[in-house]
Design a protein around this motif. Sequence first.
Motif, PDB file in Angstrom:
ATOM      1  N   LYS A  92       0.780  -1.379  -0.355  1.00  0.00           N
ATOM      2  CA  LYS A  92       0.048   0.082  -0.315  1.00  0.00           C
ATOM      3  C   LYS A  92       1.015   1.182   0.028  1.00  0.00           C
ATOM      4  O   LYS A  92      -0.078   2.308  -0.189  1.00  0.00           O
ATOM      5  CB  LYS A  92      -0.928  -0.103   1.456  1.00  0.00           C
ATOM      6  N   GLU A  93       1.957   1.244   0.901  1.00  0.00           N
ATOM      7  CA  GLU A  93       3.242   1.921   0.131  1.00  0.00           C
ATOM      8  C   GLU A  93       3.791   2.712  -1.568  1.00  0.00           C
ATOM      9  O   GLU A  93       4.296   3.186  -1.151  1.00  0.00           O
ATOM     10  CB  GLU A  93       4.724   2.197   1.356  1.00  0.00           C
ATOM     11  N   PHE A  94       3.082   2.293  -2.070  1.00  0.00           N
ATOM     12  CA  PHE A  94       4.254   2.190  -3.237  1.00  0.00           C
ATOM     13  C   PHE A  94       2.614   2.188  -4.287  1.00  0.00           C
ATOM     14  O   PHE A  94       1.765   1.610  -4.302  1.00  0.00           O
ATOM     15  CB  PHE A  94       4.558   0.282  -4.169  1.00  0.00           C
ATOM     16  N   LYS A  95       3.706   2.506  -5.671  1.00  0.00           N
ATOM     17  CA  LYS A  95       2.080   2.674  -6.669  1.00  0.00           C
ATOM     18  C   LYS A  95       2.925   1.970  -7.610  1.00  0.00           C
ATOM     19  O   LYS A  95       4.437   2.535  -7.640  1.00  0.00           O
ATOM     20  CB  LYS A  95       1.451   4.028  -6.673  1.00  0.00           C
ATOM     21  N   ILE A  96       2.875   1.470  -8.776  1.00  0.00           N
ATOM     22  CA  ILE A  96       3.370   1.598  -9.894  1.00  0.00           C
ATOM     23  C   ILE A  96       3.290   2.939 -10.953  1.00  0.00           C
ATOM     24  O   ILE A  96       1.885   3.280 -11.207  1.00  0.00           O
ATOM     25  CB  ILE A  96       2.877   0.348 -10.972  1.00  0.00           C
ATOM     26  N   ASP A  97       4.124   3.744 -11.027  1.00  0.00           N
ATOM     27  CA  ASP A  97       3.750   4.746 -11.531  1.00  0.00           C
ATOM     28  C   ASP A  97       4.250   4.470 -13.166  1.00  0.00           C
ATOM     29  O   ASP A  97       5.193   4.139 -12.948  1.00  0.00           O
ATOM     30  CB  ASP A  97       4.807   5.912 -11.001  1.00  0.00           C
ATOM     31  N   HIS A  98       3.734   5.788 -13.712  1.00  0.00           N
ATOM     32  CA  HIS A  98       4.104   5.919 -15.657  1.00  0.00           C
ATOM     33  C   HIS A  98       4.784   6.590 -15.394  1.00  0.00           C
ATOM     34  O   HIS A  98       4.646   8.222 -14.876  1.00  0.00           O
ATOM     35  CB  HIS A  98       2.621   6.299 -15.723  1.00  0.00           C
ATOM     36  N   LEU A  99       6.032   6.837 -15.666  1.00  0.00           N
ATOM     37  CA  LEU A  99       7.551   7.951 -16.120  1.00  0.00           C
ATOM     38  C   LEU A  99       7.098   8.782 -16.528  1.00  0.00           C
ATOM     39  O   LEU A  99       7.028  10.351 -16.438  1.00  0.00           O
ATOM     40  CB  LEU A  99       8.713   7.343 -16.375  1.00  0.00           C
TER      41      LEU A  99
END
Length: 172
Positions: A92-99
């Motif tokens: 929950k502390e992370f997301k998969i980010d789009h650069l």
Amino acid sequence: MSHWTKKFTLSSGALFLVLALASPLQAASNAGYPETPDLKMTPGATCEHPDSFRYPEHVPYCSRAVKSDTKWAIIRDYDQVLGFRIESMDRKEFKIDHLIPLCMGGSNETTNLWPQYKAIYELTDPLEPALCGRMAEGKMSQVEAMDFIRRAKQSPQDAPKMLKELLGSDRR
């Protein structure tokens, strides 16, 4: 070459290998997560098969479509290749980010995705709507916006200052 010289040479080689590998691993182990995207693994990618086009510039837009197993594979790759410990941390502390954000014409390809920690995205995420808003108004090109967001994601501590400058330039 004597027995001791061979032993020393092998030991020196092994020591060099350990020291060469220790630097990135040590940096990774300090926080356990990347503070910036690794540009070899995540160089960024733009939308190749758009669902639509946006802005006066007609920037290709891809709808969000990243499967859960792809997200876990990205986390695993960052852990295994770069020595992070994201899998053992609270997901929950992370997301998969789009650069390159989707709103700027970014893609859902793995070369545009990286695991971003909450404290980092809290710094950089406010820039995305501001930059995309400027693109929508025709005040910034896609290339300029992508350059801006890349710089922010490579120096997330500077992102709040960059946002303030960006918003300040809107008032001029």
